[in-house]
Write a protein that holds these residues in place. Sequence first.
Motif, PDB file in Angstrom:
ATOM      1  N   UNK A  18       0.857  -1.185   0.000  1.00 21.77           N
ATOM      2  CA  UNK A  18       0.000   0.000   0.000  1.00 21.77           C
ATOM      3  C   UNK A  18       0.895   1.237   0.000  1.00 21.77           C
ATOM      4  N   UNK A  19       1.022   1.923  -1.146  1.00 25.02           N
ATOM      5  CA  UNK A  19       1.928   3.074  -1.214  1.00 25.02           C
ATOM      6  C   UNK A  19       1.472   4.241  -0.346  1.00 25.02           C
ATOM      7  N   UNK A  20       0.170   4.369  -0.150  1.00 31.42           N
ATOM      8  CA  UNK A  20      -0.332   5.476   0.670  1.00 31.42           C
ATOM      9  C   UNK A  20       0.055   5.317   2.134  1.00 31.42           C
ATOM     10  N   UNK A  21       0.075   4.079   2.597  1.00 29.71           N
ATOM     11  CA  UNK A  21       0.447   3.819   3.986  1.00 29.71           C
ATOM     12  C   UNK A  21       1.921   3.472   4.118  1.00 29.71           C
ATOM     13  N   UNK A  22       2.609   3.323   2.980  1.00 27.98           N
ATOM     14  CA  UNK A  22       4.009   2.909   2.967  1.00 27.98           C
ATOM     15  C   UNK A  22       4.182   1.591   3.733  1.00 27.98           C
ATOM     16  N   UNK A  23       3.302   0.624   3.399  1.00 32.96           N
ATOM     17  CA  UNK A  23       3.340  -0.677   4.056  1.00 32.96           C
ATOM     18  C   UNK A  23       3.382  -1.790   3.017  1.00 32.96           C
ATOM     19  N   UNK A  24       4.143  -2.815   3.318  1.00 35.95           N
ATOM     20  CA  UNK A  24       4.131  -4.035   2.529  1.00 35.95           C
ATOM     21  C   UNK A  24       3.940  -5.197   3.487  1.00 35.95           C
ATOM     22  N   UNK A  25       2.862  -5.964   3.289  1.00 40.67           N
ATOM     23  CA  UNK A  25       2.512  -7.023   4.224  1.00 40.67           C
ATOM     24  C   UNK A  25       2.337  -8.351   3.503  1.00 40.67           C
ATOM     25  N   UNK A  26       2.537  -9.420   4.259  1.00 42.14           N
ATOM     26  CA  UNK A  26       2.234 -10.770   3.783  1.00 42.14           C
ATOM     27  C   UNK A  26       0.715 -10.917   3.888  1.00 42.14           C
ATOM     28  N   UNK A  27       0.017 -10.520   2.830  1.00 38.83           N
ATOM     29  CA  UNK A  27      -1.438 -10.354   2.887  1.00 38.83           C
ATOM     30  C   UNK A  27      -2.000 -10.347   1.476  1.00 38.83           C
ATOM     31  N   UNK A  28      -3.238 -10.811   1.324  1.00 36.23           N
ATOM     32  CA  UNK A  28      -3.891 -10.783   0.015  1.00 36.23           C
ATOM     33  C   UNK A  28      -5.398 -10.707   0.202  1.00 36.23           C
ATOM     34  N   UNK A  29      -6.076 -10.020  -0.724  1.00 37.62           N
ATOM     35  CA  UNK A  29      -7.536 -10.016  -0.788  1.00 37.62           C
ATOM     36  C   UNK A  29      -7.958 -11.170  -1.678  1.00 37.62           C
ATOM     37  N   UNK A 224      -9.227 -20.063  -7.200  1.00 39.52           N
ATOM     38  CA  UNK A 224      -9.315 -18.648  -6.850  1.00 39.52           C
ATOM     39  C   UNK A 224      -8.368 -18.324  -5.704  1.00 39.52           C
ATOM     40  N   UNK A 225      -8.394 -19.157  -4.681  1.00 39.65           N
ATOM     41  CA  UNK A 225      -7.513 -18.900  -3.540  1.00 39.65           C
ATOM     42  C   UNK A 225      -6.049 -18.909  -3.967  1.00 39.65           C
ATOM     43  N   UNK A 226      -5.659 -19.883  -4.793  1.00 43.58           N
ATOM     44  CA  UNK A 226      -4.267 -19.958  -5.246  1.00 43.58           C
ATOM     45  C   UNK A 226      -3.887 -18.732  -6.061  1.00 43.58           C
ATOM     46  N   UNK A 227      -4.787 -18.306  -6.946  1.00 43.04           N
ATOM     47  CA  UNK A 227      -4.482 -17.157  -7.814  1.00 43.04           C
ATOM     48  C   UNK A 227      -4.313 -15.870  -7.026  1.00 43.04           C
ATOM     49  N   UNK A 228      -5.000 -15.754  -5.885  1.00 42.90           N
ATOM     50  CA  UNK A 228      -4.920 -14.536  -5.094  1.00 42.90           C
ATOM     51  C   UNK A 228      -3.812 -14.605  -4.027  1.00 42.90           C
ATOM     52  N   UNK A 229      -3.612 -15.802  -3.436  1.00 40.83           N
ATOM     53  CA  UNK A 229      -2.691 -15.896  -2.302  1.00 40.83           C
ATOM     54  C   UNK A 229      -1.252 -16.159  -2.719  1.00 40.83           C
ATOM     55  N   UNK A 230      -1.045 -16.823  -3.849  1.00 46.73           N
ATOM     56  CA  UNK A 230       0.297 -17.201  -4.257  1.00 46.73           C
ATOM     57  C   UNK A 230       0.812 -16.289  -5.362  1.00 46.73           C
ATOM     58  N   UNK A 231       2.126 -16.134  -5.399  1.00 47.67           N
ATOM     59  CA  UNK A 231       2.742 -15.352  -6.471  1.00 47.67           C
ATOM     60  C   UNK A 231       2.532 -16.043  -7.809  1.00 47.67           C
ATOM     61  N   UNK A 232       2.366 -15.245  -8.852  1.00 50.13           N
ATOM     62  CA  UNK A 232       2.272 -15.816 -10.184  1.00 50.13           C
ATOM     63  C   UNK A 232       3.629 -16.379 -10.577  1.00 50.13           C
ATOM     64  N   UNK A 233       3.673 -17.556 -11.200  1.00 49.35           N
ATOM     65  CA  UNK A 233       4.966 -18.145 -11.586  1.00 49.35           C
ATOM     66  C   UNK A 233       5.659 -17.310 -12.645  1.00 49.35           C
ATOM     67  N   UNK A 234       6.967 -17.379 -12.636  1.00 48.54           N
ATOM     68  CA  UNK A 234       7.757 -16.636 -13.615  1.00 48.54           C
ATOM     69  C   UNK A 234       7.589 -17.251 -15.004  1.00 48.54           C
ATOM     70  N   UNK A 235       7.338 -16.422 -15.993  1.00 50.46           N
ATOM     71  CA  UNK A 235       7.181 -16.902 -17.372  1.00 50.46           C
ATOM     72  C   UNK A 235       8.486 -17.490 -17.888  1.00 50.46           C
ATOM     73  N   UNK A 236       9.598 -16.927 -17.459  1.00 49.46           N
ATOM     74  CA  UNK A 236      10.895 -17.374 -17.961  1.00 49.46           C
ATOM     75  C   UNK A 236      11.252 -18.777 -17.486  1.00 49.46           C
ATOM     76  N   UNK A 237      10.768 -19.158 -16.302  1.00 43.81           N
ATOM     77  CA  UNK A 237      11.119 -20.469 -15.760  1.00 43.81           C
ATOM     78  C   UNK A 237      10.095 -21.552 -16.090  1.00 43.81           C
ATOM     79  N   UNK A 238       8.939 -21.132 -16.614  1.00 46.64           N
ATOM     80  CA  UNK A 238       7.851 -22.078 -16.929  1.00 46.64           C
ATOM     81  C   UNK A 238       7.430 -22.896 -15.716  1.00 46.64           C
TER      82      UNK A 238
END
Length: 578
Positions: A18-29, A224-238
Amino acid sequence: MAEFLRRLVSGGKARFKDPNLDLELDLAYVTDQVIVMGYPAAGIEGFYRNRREDAQRFLTARHGSDFWVFNFCPVRENFYDKSVFGGRVSRYPFPDHHTPPLAILPLVSREMHAWVTVSKDRVAALHCKAGKGRSGMIVCAYLLSLDTFSPPFAENSYLEKDWVAVRVDDCMQAIPNDAVLEEPGEAAVPAPSIVEETLPESRDETRSIPTKPSAPTLQQVLDLHTSRRMKAPSISTNAKSRAGVSIPSQRRWLLYWSRLLAGQGPPGMWGLSDMKPGLRNGSNSSSILATKVRITEISLRLREISGIKAGLVRAASLLMDRGKDGNGLVGPRNNRVWASLARYDDDLVDALERWEQRTRDSTNLGRRKSESSESGSIFASDKWDKEKMVRIFARMGDDGKRPSEMNSADESVKVYSYVLVPLNEERWVEISKAPLQQEETRDLEPSVKSEMTSTDSISQSGTNSRVGRSGIVVEADRELRIKLYMGQVFLAWLWFIPAFHITPETRSSSFILLRDDLDFPIGIGKDIMDVELKMEWCQDEVDDTQVETAQTDSPSSGVETVVANLAVGVEVSQALER
């Protein structure tokens, strides 16, 4: 440095900035009204997890007082006072890497639904320790109870770069595709929805839990949960994205829950058939003939382990056995395979199931009936989770290594079968003399049935044995954990509920779980091919062969796991992430 450590600990999980709060959290909607986050930590732990004050500031700044926190950490694992979040905290604790008593799924789903439906501005924030397995399972359970669901739509539920991608995608979707334009006079075919797969709607008005024609499927919820909670895989590494809910037993619990929601659960589960006749599978029977099953046999197929690895297993076991003698779990030519059976405390599960029935809406398991109140929460105190919540009550052992089978896929690899059967009194005492008895005996609440039972009490009284005439008798609707060992070295474990794997029409049943269906098959557990569990109904027999005894859980998560896996040269970091 702290931010680097937090990102490192987060691993493959998505982080929210969140740039407005200057916070980065282990969190996802996960949706606009459901947040999953890591544990809000204080002190040293705050250097590598979400800082508690940052989580407070994030939720308050974005949602004011319209948030409610759901905490799944037992007191013995992590604890903070409700006042940290203005008293808006509910606790539903169960151990890390485990499944909860099944009744917790509807209880949390109902409370979440009751909170967020008051206003679209309200959110539910769920956390365990890592904010992945336990929290993810409960989020998926809640989504399964909805008539429909959708990914987040609000801009503040996305990272800035992700929101741009969403808006671009929306614009592209609005552009008509010439290839699919309908011909004049033809009726337009509606696009398939996210809940395209549906269950048939019942015409039987006597069913208490009607099927939901637009209910989301389990796979859609998990995706849905995986797509929101986990990082998207790198395209370069397949590389493929890691599953958000990755522990097989937790996924099995969601399958059980989805079947209950669809009115396809075991007959008599939670007394549902007593609400109205014909709830289960069109049956008009108001009584259930059998509620207990015997666990008669566990079969384990294991690839032959190398001589070096077998020696290391023996060395690790002897080290943990504290060099008692050569007649225990491990001998010069005998890596004995055995299993412990464990479950949650009887009084706890009974209380949860009464709470579930008291608050149940007769038309939807995932809804709380309007007149019910949650003021008397079972977990208002630390009565149930200040000590270990899962207790061993029985063990099964092998009769020795059977003739090896040849692996059909690779004839050069031998596969050994181990058949585990209930231990008689003499063999039980032999195993009980292993280091499991060394764990400190704790004072428990007087009302708790599952008190620590000493080795002496087991050996002196045959009536205290959990061994029946032909199996170990358990409640069919109760959660069971089976933990597999070779010597004192952990192989894997699994949770299951027998009633979901045996039908009332059959006298006996069995089911097979492959290695990928087991939890944490690490070290030599990677050599497991499959596990088969056999059980049978007790029918009208009285459980007169067994009296409840219990022992606190074995110390496998500490010295045993570390030493054993160091011995076989296996890293456990992947398992610990879960």
